[in-house]
Design an enzyme around this catalytic site. Structure first.
Site: not given
Ligand code: GCU
Length: 438
Positions: A266, A270, A357, A408
């Site tokens: 997540s 990134k 998402w 997720h």
């Molecule tokens: C939120 C955010 C995402 C990210 C996620 C996470 O949903 O919008 O961009 O990847 O958190 O880090 O769990």
């Protein structure tokens, strides 16, 4: 009037610090037929329109241009100078994980501008075979003590003081000892001859908007210095942290620092891909459910967009990125440019059906449009043009991939794939396989 003011206050607090694990921003597009048309550019054509046809041109022209553009417009520039670091080994436990691993706890103290920052790093190496071991490196969400239920694991002082301020504060129960042990199958990783290195991401930089006063930003800012429009955001700081863990691994003979796979889930995915893009010592990159700001296309408006990311997490990227709020069309870079920076190293993209998402289709397309860079290095094209069936793993390939069922998360299914992928590349390298060849 009072009511309106209160609502406004609540609203801005949510924007600055708010976080919900399953976000439903009004107006989010979750249907392919509603996706507005968008442009795809050629990853091998420079901003001035010059077509790159050789590795040498890629390395000299296009690669640095992408790095520069991503730094200026998105993540911000990572400072070139490295803070001074002191390494202190706090614990060596040769009988960790049922006697199968050596666990070390390492305290890194960064010193700059007369300020200090302490980061706790936790590493495991297999006692049997493969020493020095190829290793996964990953930032964790809830602290090193959440990884293994053992009272000997040091709890970060920053975590004790600051966790309630992070955008992840709803995960407080997982900060207990072993609270996230099910997410990190360390014994299995060790049984497969691989190592594991981790640190809490918040030790490097806080996950809330603080005007960049704390964490590593605080160290780099001189007194009174303003945070510039292309100065690094928190994702940049976390990526920087991953490189500092790698610096440590280079000093520890239990690990093979030429075979380190940077993994992330997540937001930490990134950070992982941005780390590998900038730091070519990472031999492999594994972003899991990375979404927008990771491998998902940004010009494709589906699930989380650059607009929502900017609004909800204003501290993740640099200030310049805010120009793209409701203006994604004007971006001159997209996720495939970022992915291209990983080439020719092995890359594995993990996506999930219940993670719309993060736009799993956009994550796949990002990988597909980055292909020309891999091909420039003589690497075979990814064997599928459309998303592979749910649960199908592509392992024996320079680019690994799966699209699984479920939500997720970093699941056991994901780890099984990442372990196989790491073993395939690190233990059975063939002549045609290339990694970290710079
Ligand atoms: C939120 C955010 C995402 C990210 C996620 C996470 O949903 O919008 O961009 O990847 O958190 O880090 O769990």
């Amino acid at each position: 009037m009072k009511k309106i003011l209160l609502l406004l206050l609540l609203f801005s607090a949510t924007i600055l610090n708010g976080y919900s694990i399953d976000p439903t921003d009004p107006g989010t597009i979750y249907s392919e037929k509603d996706v507005p048309p968008y442009d795809i550019h050629d990853v091998l054509t420079t901003l001035s329109g010059e077509k790159v046809t050789t590795v040498a041109q890629w390395e000299k022209l296009r690669r640095p241009e992408i790095l520069e553009t991503l730094s200026t417009e998105m993540y911000g520039f990572t400072p070139a100078s490295i803070a001074k670091v002191k390494i202190k080994i706090i614990e060596v436990n040769k009988k960790a994980i049922n006697g199968k691993a050596t666990r070390k706890q390492v305290e890194l103290t960064f010193i700059k501008n007369k300020k200090k920052l302490k980061v706790q790093v936790l590493v495991y190496s297999p006692n049997k075979k493969n020493k020095p071991a190829p290793t996964f490196t990953i930032l964790n969400f809830c602290g090193n003590q959440s990884i293994e239920a053992d009272s000997a694991i040091v709890i970060s002082e920053t975590l004790k003081k600051e966790f309630d301020k992070t955008v992840l504060r709803t995960r407080k129960p997982r900060t207990v000892r072993g609270g996230d042990a099910n997410i990190y199958p360390i014994e299995e990783i060790i049984d497969n001859g691989l190592g594991f290195a981790t640190a809490w991401y918040g030790d490097f930089d806080p996950d809330y908007y603080d005007g960049f006063k704390n964490g590593i930003h605080g160290l780099y800012h001189k007194k009174g210095q303003k945070h510039g429009s292309n100065d690094w955001g928190s994702l940049g700081a976390w990526a920087w942290g991953l490189s500092r863990i790698l610096d440590y691994l280079e000093t520890d003979k239990d690990f093979d620092a030429t075979k380190v796979a940077v993994v992330g889930h997540s937001r930490n995915a990134k950070a992982a891909i941005w780390a590998a893009a900038q730091d070519r010592r990472f031999a492999m990159c594994i972003p899991n459910n990375s979404g927008c700001g990771g491998t998902a296309l940004m010009k494709r408006i589906y699930g989380e967009t650059a607009s929502s990311l900017n609004r909800r997490f204003p501290h993740w990227m640099c200030e310049n990125f805010k120009k793209y709020i409701n203006n994604e069309d004007s971006l001159t870079i997209d996720s495939y440019d970022l992915i291209g920076l990983i080439a020719p190293r092995p890359l594995y993209i993990g996506s999930a059906e219940g993670d719309q998402w993060a736009d799993p289709h956009g994550e796949f397309l990002g990988m597909l449009y980055a292909q020309p860079v891999y091909q420039l290095y003589g690497i075979k094209k990814f064997p599928y043009d459309t998303m592979t069936p749910l649960g199908f793993k592509v392992i024996e390939s320079q680019i690994g991939y799966h699209y699984r069922t479920g939500y997720h998360a970093l699941t056991h299914f994901d780890w099984e794939a990442y372990i196989e992928f790491a073993k395939y590349h690190f233990f059975k390298p063939t002549e045609s396989m290339i990694y970290n060849n710079h």
